[in-house]
Design a protein around this motif. Structure first.
Motif: not given
Length: 467
Positions: A54-58, A89, A79, A352, A52
């Motif tokens: 890793v989370d990232f800021y949009q 990150g 993604k 962010n 999956e």
């Protein structure tokens, strides 16, 4: 007697480790479970991509129908990218453009641990901007003089090809740069700006009315040559340690000798690129015989190190001074398009923004698509409509409509989203007077002229035969 075939039959992939393992196994007469246990301790340990992302800021949103597809593609690409196993990150800026195939988008920032990803700084290493404030002087005079000393398009030039001794010595000590090809590029591409979206911009400070020059370009052939070597080395490591990682997202581990020398090579390329800007600015100053009031610069296509973390910014401006060792009062330059101001900004790191801001206006569609969309109009018609009131010049003499304002995202939208997402505070704007860009220089490139001449000769011979 253990052979390579035995290891293959056990399911191991061949590699350099086979020879040493086979020698050891035979010397110690290993077989059965003892052989398997030994092989498990010496086989390469592969690092697989995350299942999956890793989370990232949009820090981006679509505000028009045209932008919806662009933003969706950017997020989808990010993604895929964020499954790369070194990443911890990331963030997307409002000017982001998709590259597809899981590659970092323009306007993307990713943080990798102990890894330098050459594709994430791209071939245009250290693409950057520099400004010189000339004080209260006619902007046309500055543009004319700058036009006479700069160079756009292919190839290099000889009149500025002297490198500082210290820079050449550092190159000679670096395994990636101590070659004739690197030296030739470093010498002959000095004081050149290349093509594409690179420019020389003249405008006036909104605050003071002073005339300011801004140049935009990267490291030319010097940096591109390092990038090529970096991608080859990264691919070697990818096959050895993470074969399931996408080829474009291969990396060089920093804790290797190669990684440390590649990092040093990047710093040398950064120094050369700053020298490249400075050479053009100083040549303009000498022509004008006018002392500059102020000067600063910043890159927006580079890798920035903090401990064992490597921030890869492809088309993103570092806000935080920790990323810019030669920062000038925390000020950064963000150009939009030739008809819009160059923004002077400063700002702080937030959760962010990761310490970054946009690098410009970005694109919603490709250059080719933009040209196709405007094929019903002449280049001259589009040019005059979009540059009205500005002194816009193409160095080659050939208009490139893919660099006109309509080819880029709406500048006001980018500024609005900068404010909404906390991506730097605008402290001044350089209002456009005019600019110089390469234009479609390949129309008159030597190989195209030669091809046209050959075609013309064939046509003439054909006509003579018919007679």
């Amino acid at each position: 007697m253990i052979t390579g075939k035995d290891l293959l039959d056990l399911g191991y992939k061949p590699g350099k480790w086979f020879k040493e393992a086979i020698d050891y196994a035979n010397s110690n007469q290993l077989n059965g479970d003892s052989l398997k246990n030994y092989l498990e301790t010496v086989r390469p340990k592969y690092i697989d991509p995350y299942s999956e992302p890793v989370d990232f800021y949009q820090n981006i949103k679509a505000e028009t129908e045209e932008e919806i597809s662009n933003v969706e593609n950017v997020i989808s690409t990010m993604k895929d990218l964020m499954k790369t196993p070194t990443l911890v990150g990331g963030a997307v800026m409002p000017d982001a453009c998709p590259t597809g195939d899981g590659q970092i988008p323009v306007g993307g920032v990713v943080i990798a641990r102990n890894a330098i990803h050459p594709s994430m700084h791209s071939a245009d290493i250290c693409c950057s901007v520099m400004m010189t404030n000339f004080g209260h002087i006619d902007p046309k005079i500055v543009l004319d003089y700058a036009h006479s000393v700069t160079h756009f398009g292919g190839g290099g030039r000889d009149e500025f090809s002297f490198l500082p001794k210290e820079l050449e010595e550092r190159m000679a000590e670096n395994r990636f740069l101590n070659n004739e090809r690197s030296l030739n590029f470093a010498r002959h591409h000095l004081a050149t700006q290349g093509d594409g979206n690179h420019f020389l911009f003249i405008g006036r400070s909104r605050k003071t009315g002073e005339t300011v020059m801004v140049t935009h370009h990267g490291s030319r052939g010097f940096g591109a040559n390092l990038y090529t070597q970096g991608m080859k080395l990264a691919e070697f490591f990818r096959r050895e340690i993470s074969p399931k990682t996408l080829e474009k997202n291969a990396w060089i581990p920093y804790d290797t000798d190669e990684g440390k020398e590649y990092w040093e090579a990047l710093q040398i390329v950064r120094e050369w690129t700053k020298l490249n800007h400075t050479t053009i600015h100083n040549a303009t100053v000498e022509k004008l015989k006018f002392d500059p009031v102020d000067r600063f610069w910043n890159e927006h296509n580079f890798v920035f190190k903090e401990g064992d973390l490597f921030y890869h910014a492809k088309g993103a401006t570092p806000l935080d001074d920790k990323f810019v060792p030669d920062s000038k009062d925390g000020l950064r330059l963000i150009p939009l398009n030739m008809s819009e101001p160059v923004l002077i900004v400063k700002g702080n790191t937030t959760d962010n923004n990761l310490g970054f801001a946009p690098h410009g206006a970005g694109r919603n569609i490709s250059r080719g698509r933009h040209k196709k969309n405007n094929s019903h109009r002449t280049f001259e018609e589009i040019f005059h409509e979009e540059t009205k009131g500005l002194d816009v010049r193409f160095f080659s003499g050939n208009i490139d409509i893919s660099e006109l304002p309509s080819a880029y995202k709406n500048a006001q939208t980018v500024k609005n989203q900068m404010k909404e997402f906390g991506l730097g505070e605008v402290v001044d704007e350089i209002i456009p007077y005019g600019c110089i860009m390469a234009g479609d220089w390949e129309i008159d490139a030597p190989w195209k002229i030669k091809a046209r001449e050959k075609y013309k000769a064939r046509q003439e011979n054909s006509e003579k035969t018919d007679e």
